[in-house]
Design a protein around this motif. Structure first.
Motif, PDB file in Angstrom:
ATOM      1  N   ARG A   1      48.112  23.134   9.144  1.00  0.00           N
ATOM      2  CA  ARG A   1      48.819  22.431   8.070  1.00  0.00           C
ATOM      3  C   ARG A   1      48.309  22.918   6.725  1.00  0.00           C
ATOM      4  N   ILE A   2      49.249  23.166   5.808  1.00  0.00           N
ATOM      5  CA  ILE A   2      48.901  23.586   4.453  1.00  0.00           C
ATOM      6  C   ILE A   2      49.700  22.751   3.455  1.00  0.00           C
TER       7      ILE A   2
ATOM      8  N   VAL B   1      40.805  31.130   4.892  1.00  0.00           N
ATOM      9  CA  VAL B   1      41.305  30.942   6.255  1.00  0.00           C
ATOM     10  C   VAL B   1      40.729  29.641   6.795  1.00  0.00           C
ATOM     11  N   ALA B   2      41.592  28.782   7.318  1.00  0.00           N
ATOM     12  CA  ALA B   2      41.159  27.529   7.942  1.00  0.00           C
ATOM     13  C   ALA B   2      41.382  27.632   9.444  1.00  0.00           C
ATOM     14  N   THR B   3      40.291  27.738  10.195  1.00  0.00           N
ATOM     15  CA  THR B   3      40.375  27.803  11.645  1.00  0.00           C
ATOM     16  C   THR B   3      40.506  26.386  12.220  1.00  0.00           C
ATOM     17  N   GLU B   4      40.778  26.303  13.504  1.00  0.00           N
ATOM     18  CA  GLU B   4      40.952  24.999  14.141  1.00  0.00           C
ATOM     19  C   GLU B   4      39.718  24.126  13.935  1.00  0.00           C
TER      20      GLU B   4
ATOM     21  N   THR C   1      43.354  22.476   8.494  1.00  0.00           N
ATOM     22  CA  THR C   1      44.101  21.861   7.401  1.00  0.00           C
ATOM     23  C   THR C   1      43.614  22.406   6.064  1.00  0.00           C
ATOM     24  N   ILE C   2      44.557  22.783   5.209  1.00  0.00           N
ATOM     25  CA  ILE C   2      44.239  23.240   3.863  1.00  0.00           C
ATOM     26  C   ILE C   2      45.026  22.412   2.858  1.00  0.00           C
TER      27      ILE C   2
ATOM     28  N   GLY D   1      50.805  30.458   1.231  1.00  0.00           N
ATOM     29  CA  GLY D   1      50.185  30.065   2.481  1.00  0.00           C
ATOM     30  C   GLY D   1      50.942  30.548   3.693  1.00  0.00           C
ATOM     31  N   LEU D   2      50.203  30.934   4.737  1.00  0.00           N
ATOM     32  CA  LEU D   2      50.772  31.300   6.024  1.00  0.00           C
ATOM     33  C   LEU D   2      50.201  30.392   7.099  1.00  0.00           C
ATOM     34  N   ILE D   3      51.050  29.889   7.970  1.00  0.00           N
ATOM     35  CA  ILE D   3      50.612  29.119   9.126  1.00  0.00           C
ATOM     36  C   ILE D   3      50.826  29.984  10.364  1.00  0.00           C
TER      37      ILE D   3
END
Length: 386
Positions: free
Chosen positions: A306-307, A243-246, A277-278, A299-301
């Motif tokens: 951004r992925i 998980v990529a947080t802000e 961002t991932i 991936g889910l946004i």
């Protein structure tokens, strides 16, 4: 590829005192360690290593078949470990590997003796305790012929610590008919920069199973571990939940080189961006037949974010079997509507779908670690991003 200015961090002078008993840690630090999969009650662990900042503070084995010690002690005991150390990772690869080579603070040495089947997990933790600390570590894992073990390694900041840099070199040697399950849980801070450089080799009949979990904020993470399947009938499998947080920038993935016949590998990554961002990389190279590999990046946004999904398949012989699936998108409205038709409101439906997407049950994790990960998912679902 982003760079980290190492001059922003303190790479000297941040020593910590030894701990004879991990139960003496503060409750806040125990909680931080638990969120990285590390328990202070050692009755369910076969061996434990803990490093804080630039010092090894606790190291103990409860199993005669598991040798564990600080890497610097192992270098002295085994005449430099020249057969293993820096043989899979180039010390001159970049400024981060050179920093770890020139100014080594510690790291763990784990050796599981031939034929031993280790019942309880081996655990290790690399913690940033001080603010703006720089940590150089080199980890070395050797699973001897016919041995089996599960290593849980947690990387974490102490309660209240926000900024730091972790430069970690790891080299894995899985010998003939040996099996290693390696579970890594990252519990970093919002201003931490992380630069792992990892590689491994798997011999004939060996198995390397990797689980990776990251659900907490981290400023900048760059990792691309590479496993070479050097022996016939070897197996490698990577499972990642990310998980990529802000504010988080994650450049990561896995690479497998199938360098022997009758090899199999699988790379599966599930990623969610809630504002960060991932860059999700995956590479399978197959150079012998028969060989079979599969790469899956999903991936889910959620909201902003951004992925990039970058799958690579490299087959050099007729008869290799390589496949990949990659997708980046949002939760399908029909899935939400399906659950709402069965009595859930929209938020409950969304949370249920996310929980399923981030399912770690297939990793076969110990119960306490699974509970800690479930707690992280709950925190994610209750955040503003959800």
């Amino acid at each position: 590829m982003s760079n980290v200015d190492l001059s922003d961090f303190k790479f000297d002078g941040l020593k910590q005192d030894a701990l004879t008993d991990l139960t003496a840690l503060s409750q806040e630090d125990k909680d931080q360690l638990l969120m990285a999969g590390v328990v202070s009650d050692l009755s369910t662990r076969s061996a434990t290593y803990l490093q804080m900042d630039q010092s090894s503070v606790h190291c103990k084995s409860m199993d005669e078949n598991v040798e564990i010690m600080d890497i610097k002690e192992a270098i002295e005991k085994y005449d430099g470990l020249t057969e293993y150390l820096w043989t899979l990772v180039d010390k001159d690869k970049d400024e981060y590997t050179r920093s770890a080579y020139d100014n080594l603070h510690g790291g763990y040495f784990i050796r599981v003796k031939a034929g031993a089947k280790i019942k309880d997990p081996i655990q290790s933790c690399l913690m940033l305790k001080s603010e703006n600390v720089g940590q150089n570590v080199h980890n070395l894992v050797i699973i001897e012929e016919g041995a089996e073990a599960h290593i849980i390694t947690g990387c974490s900041v102490a309660h209240g610590t926000k900024a730091g840099a972790h430069l970690g070199i790891s080299e894995f040697f899985v010998e003939k008919d040996a099996s290693l399950t390696f579970t890594m849980v990252h519990n970093w801070g919002e201003d931490v920069a992380v630069r792992p450089r990892s590689a491994g080799v798997v011999k004939e009949g060996g198995k390397f199973l990797s689980n990776y979990v990251l659900m907490k904020p981290v400023k900048d993470l760059q990792m691309y571990p590479s496993i070479t399947m050097a022996g016939e009938n070897s197996v490698a499998r990577f499972n990642s939940v990310i998980v990529a947080t802000e504010g988080s920038h994650l450049d990561m993935g896995n690479r497998v080189i199938m360098d022997a016949p009758n090899t199999r590998c699988e790379i599966i990554a599930r990623t969610i961006s809630t504002g960060g961002t991932i860059i999700n990389r995956g590479h399978i190279g197959a150079h012998h037949v028969p060989s079979k590999g599969h790469l899956e990046c999903q991936g889910l946004i959620l909201g902003e974010g951004r992925i990039w999904a970058i799958p690579e398949l490299d087959g050099t012989l007729e008869g290799v079997e390589l496949s990949h699936e990659a997708s980046v998108g949002k939760i399908a409205q029909e899935e939400i509507e399906y659950l709402m038709a069965r009595g859930m409101d929209e938020d409950e439906a969304t949370s249920t779908i996310v929980r399923g997407f981030l399912n770690t049950d297939i990793m076969g994790l110990p119960e306490k670690l699974q509970v800690a990960i479930d707690r992280q998912i709950e925190e994610l679902q209750s955040s503003d991003a959800m």
